[in-house]
Design a protein around this motif. Structure first.
Motif, PDB file in Angstrom:
ATOM      1  N   GLU A  73      -0.197  31.878  -2.761  1.00 33.06           N
ATOM      2  CA  GLU A  73      -1.089  32.979  -3.165  1.00 33.06           C
ATOM      3  C   GLU A  73      -1.705  32.670  -4.535  1.00 33.06           C
ATOM      4  O   GLU A  73      -2.886  32.921  -4.779  1.00 33.06           O
ATOM      5  CB  GLU A  73      -0.321  34.310  -3.195  1.00 33.06           C
ATOM      6  N   TYR A  74      -0.897  32.097  -5.423  1.00 35.84           N
ATOM      7  CA  TYR A  74      -1.400  31.709  -6.763  1.00 35.84           C
ATOM      8  C   TYR A  74      -2.543  30.697  -6.619  1.00 35.84           C
ATOM      9  O   TYR A  74      -3.600  30.836  -7.248  1.00 35.84           O
ATOM     10  CB  TYR A  74      -0.241  31.105  -7.571  1.00 35.84           C
ATOM     11  N   LEU A  75      -2.320  29.695  -5.775  1.00 33.86           N
ATOM     12  CA  LEU A  75      -3.368  28.674  -5.565  1.00 33.86           C
ATOM     13  C   LEU A  75      -4.625  29.313  -4.982  1.00 33.86           C
ATOM     14  O   LEU A  75      -5.747  29.002  -5.385  1.00 33.86           O
ATOM     15  CB  LEU A  75      -2.854  27.581  -4.625  1.00 33.86           C
ATOM     16  N   ASP A  76      -4.413  30.203  -4.022  1.00 33.95           N
ATOM     17  CA  ASP A  76      -5.547  30.847  -3.346  1.00 33.95           C
ATOM     18  C   ASP A  76      -6.387  31.666  -4.328  1.00 33.95           C
ATOM     19  O   ASP A  76      -7.607  31.711  -4.224  1.00 33.95           O
ATOM     20  CB  ASP A  76      -4.990  31.737  -2.226  1.00 33.95           C
ATOM     21  N   ARG A  77      -5.703  32.310  -5.280  1.00 35.40           N
ATOM     22  CA  ARG A  77      -6.423  33.150  -6.259  1.00 35.40           C
ATOM     23  C   ARG A  77      -7.058  32.327  -7.364  1.00 35.40           C
ATOM     24  O   ARG A  77      -8.197  32.546  -7.751  1.00 35.40           O
ATOM     25  CB  ARG A  77      -5.457  34.125  -6.927  1.00 35.40           C
ATOM     26  N   HIS A  78      -6.266  31.384  -7.911  1.00 35.53           N
ATOM     27  CA  HIS A  78      -6.713  30.704  -9.135  1.00 35.53           C
ATOM     28  C   HIS A  78      -7.366  29.350  -8.889  1.00 35.53           C
ATOM     29  O   HIS A  78      -8.085  28.857  -9.753  1.00 35.53           O
ATOM     30  CB  HIS A  78      -5.537  30.552 -10.104  1.00 35.53           C
ATOM     31  N   TYR A  79      -7.095  28.741  -7.746  1.00 30.52           N
ATOM     32  CA  TYR A  79      -7.693  27.435  -7.423  1.00 30.52           C
ATOM     33  C   TYR A  79      -8.240  27.493  -5.992  1.00 30.52           C
ATOM     34  O   TYR A  79      -7.822  26.704  -5.140  1.00 30.52           O
ATOM     35  CB  TYR A  79      -6.648  26.314  -7.597  1.00 30.52           C
ATOM     36  N   PRO A  80      -9.163  28.405  -5.722  1.00 30.43           N
ATOM     37  CA  PRO A  80      -9.643  28.562  -4.343  1.00 30.43           C
ATOM     38  C   PRO A  80     -10.401  27.318  -3.863  1.00 30.43           C
ATOM     39  O   PRO A  80     -11.005  26.615  -4.670  1.00 30.43           O
ATOM     40  CB  PRO A  80     -10.585  29.775  -4.431  1.00 30.43           C
ATOM     41  N   LYS A  84      -9.648  29.615   2.948  1.00 29.50           N
ATOM     42  CA  LYS A  84      -9.082  30.819   2.303  1.00 29.50           C
ATOM     43  C   LYS A  84      -7.745  31.096   2.989  1.00 29.50           C
ATOM     44  O   LYS A  84      -7.714  31.470   4.162  1.00 29.50           O
ATOM     45  CB  LYS A  84     -10.084  31.970   2.509  1.00 29.50           C
ATOM     46  N   LEU A  85      -6.658  30.899   2.267  1.00 29.44           N
ATOM     47  CA  LEU A  85      -5.345  30.959   2.918  1.00 29.44           C
ATOM     48  C   LEU A  85      -4.808  32.385   3.041  1.00 29.44           C
ATOM     49  O   LEU A  85      -3.930  32.659   3.865  1.00 29.44           O
ATOM     50  CB  LEU A  85      -4.361  30.056   2.175  1.00 29.44           C
ATOM     51  N   ILE A  86      -5.326  33.295   2.209  1.00 28.94           N
ATOM     52  CA  ILE A  86      -4.981  34.716   2.350  1.00 28.94           C
ATOM     53  C   ILE A  86      -6.298  35.491   2.321  1.00 28.94           C
ATOM     54  O   ILE A  86      -7.006  35.491   1.306  1.00 28.94           O
ATOM     55  CB  ILE A  86      -4.044  35.184   1.216  1.00 28.94           C
ATOM     56  N   PRO A  87      -6.625  36.133   3.438  1.00 30.24           N
ATOM     57  CA  PRO A  87      -7.940  36.800   3.506  1.00 30.24           C
ATOM     58  C   PRO A  87      -8.063  37.930   2.483  1.00 30.24           C
ATOM     59  O   PRO A  87      -7.053  38.532   2.087  1.00 30.24           O
ATOM     60  CB  PRO A  87      -7.975  37.377   4.926  1.00 30.24           C
ATOM     61  N   ASP A  88      -9.306  38.213   2.083  1.00 28.15           N
ATOM     62  CA  ASP A  88      -9.540  39.339   1.166  1.00 28.15           C
ATOM     63  C   ASP A  88      -9.322  40.675   1.877  1.00 28.15           C
ATOM     64  O   ASP A  88      -8.853  41.635   1.289  1.00 28.15           O
ATOM     65  CB  ASP A  88     -10.979  39.289   0.618  1.00 28.15           C
ATOM     66  N   ASP A  89      -9.670  40.709   3.155  1.00 27.56           N
ATOM     67  CA  ASP A  89      -9.523  41.950   3.920  1.00 27.56           C
ATOM     68  C   ASP A  89      -8.032  42.350   3.982  1.00 27.56           C
ATOM     69  O   ASP A  89      -7.176  41.533   4.362  1.00 27.56           O
ATOM     70  CB  ASP A  89     -10.060  41.724   5.339  1.00 27.56           C
ATOM     71  N   VAL A  90      -7.748  43.587   3.597  1.00 24.98           N
ATOM     72  CA  VAL A  90      -6.353  44.026   3.454  1.00 24.98           C
ATOM     73  C   VAL A  90      -5.572  43.901   4.759  1.00 24.98           C
ATOM     74  O   VAL A  90      -4.438  43.388   4.782  1.00 24.98           O
ATOM     75  CB  VAL A  90      -6.303  45.491   2.942  1.00 24.98           C
ATOM     76  N   ASP A  91      -6.150  44.347   5.863  1.00 25.71           N
ATOM     77  CA  ASP A  91      -5.401  44.332   7.120  1.00 25.71           C
ATOM     78  C   ASP A  91      -5.168  42.913   7.627  1.00 25.71           C
ATOM     79  O   ASP A  91      -4.092  42.590   8.147  1.00 25.71           O
ATOM     80  CB  ASP A  91      -6.115  45.182   8.172  1.00 25.71           C
ATOM     81  N   ARG A  92      -6.173  42.062   7.438  1.00 21.24           N
ATOM     82  CA  ARG A  92      -5.995  40.656   7.847  1.00 21.24           C
ATOM     83  C   ARG A  92      -4.956  39.981   6.950  1.00 21.24           C
ATOM     84  O   ARG A  92      -4.147  39.174   7.408  1.00 21.24           O
ATOM     85  CB  ARG A  92      -7.331  39.915   7.822  1.00 21.24           C
ATOM     86  N   ALA A  93      -4.976  40.331   5.665  1.00 28.57           N
ATOM     87  CA  ALA A  93      -3.991  39.754   4.728  1.00 28.57           C
ATOM     88  C   ALA A  93      -2.575  40.189   5.112  1.00 28.57           C
ATOM     89  O   ALA A  93      -1.629  39.394   5.042  1.00 28.57           O
ATOM     90  CB  ALA A  93      -4.313  40.167   3.302  1.00 28.57           C
TER      91      ALA A  93
END
Ligand SMILES: N[C@@H](CCC(=O)N[C@@H](CS)C(=O)NCC(=O)O)C(=O)O
Length: 226
Positions: A73-80, A84-93
């Motif tokens: 999650e850290y990589l996905d947020r700070h080094y995208p 996209k390994l964790i979707p922005d959409d809440v339900d998909r995430a």
């Protein structure tokens, strides 16, 4: 390059994070940790006292990040990157996080139990615990098979954190407790994972250490050749 991953190429939870890094070609330095060396284990425990690999450090942000799901999650947020390994959409995430937990807790952890039991001294084996782990694995294989009849990847149509979790869990899980005969959808999904460049790279880097894996005699020949 500010990222360093403290890891061992044979260690299954390290594979989970390496797949995430390779999916996005994220630049990082690898620091090999040999937990069998007491001095190295002590140095590593200073980084993360729980003593579990991998750990990611980021000198640019002065961060020490343990726990694979949190690292990814850290990589996905700070080094995208492109994936996209964790979707922005809440339900998909939430779906991604659910299947990440599923593969960690009900496949990866019981697989570890079966493997680590073989490393115990004679008289210290946990026969009941290993039987329970095999039962959990088979329950999870059945659930995953049903789920993957309707999903290309672990949490839908695209690769995510959940596939990073599934790949090493199924790689080693399938050796200690095979799933392919009774679970065709799970087996087909695992083949899709094996086709990914990220997964092949992780396995190629692990191969020189396969002889250290306690169940190496049960490893399918093709894993030594891929
Ligand atoms: N929940 C942890 C599990 C990590 C884990 O179990 N790592 C194993 C290697 S695959 C380890 O460090 N084992 C060493 C030990 O238990 O002493 C995560 O997701 O990072």
């Amino acid at each position: 390059m500010s990222l360093t991953l403290y890891q061992h190429p044979l260690a299954s939870f390290c594979h989970k994070v390496l797949i995430a890094l390779y999916e996005n070609d994220t630049p990082f330095k690898s620091s090999l940790v040999d937990l069998l060396d007491p001095a190295e284990a002590a140095r590593f425990a200073a980084l993360w006292p729980a003593g579990k690999m991998p750990v990611l450090t980021d000198s640019a942000r002065d961060v020490v990040m343990p726990e694979t799901s949190v690292i990814i999650e850290y990589l996905d947020r700070h080094y995208p990157g492109k994936v996209k390994l964790i979707p922005d959409d809440v339900d998909r995430a939430l779906k991604v996080r659910l299947w990440d937990r599923f593969f960690d807790l009900y496949v990866h952890v019981p697989m570890q139990k079966i493997v680590t039991d073989t490393l115990r001294s004679s008289g210290e084996n946990d026969r009941r615990g290993v039987e329970d782990a095999r039962a959990t694995l088979n329950l999870a294989y059945g659930m995953a098979d049903k789920h993957l009849a309707e999903n290309t990847f672990a949490a839908g149509d695209s690769v995510s954190l959940a596939d990073c979790a599934a790949s090493p869990a199924l790689f080693y899980g399938g050796i200690v407790e095979p799933f392919d005969e009774k679970h065709p959808h799970l087996a087909a999904y695992f083949e899709r994972l094996l086709e990914r460049a990220s997964v092949r790279r992780v396995l190629a880097e692990a191969r020189p250490y396969f002889h250290m894996f306690p169940y190496r005699n049960l490893m399918p020949e093709r894993f030594f050749e891929m």
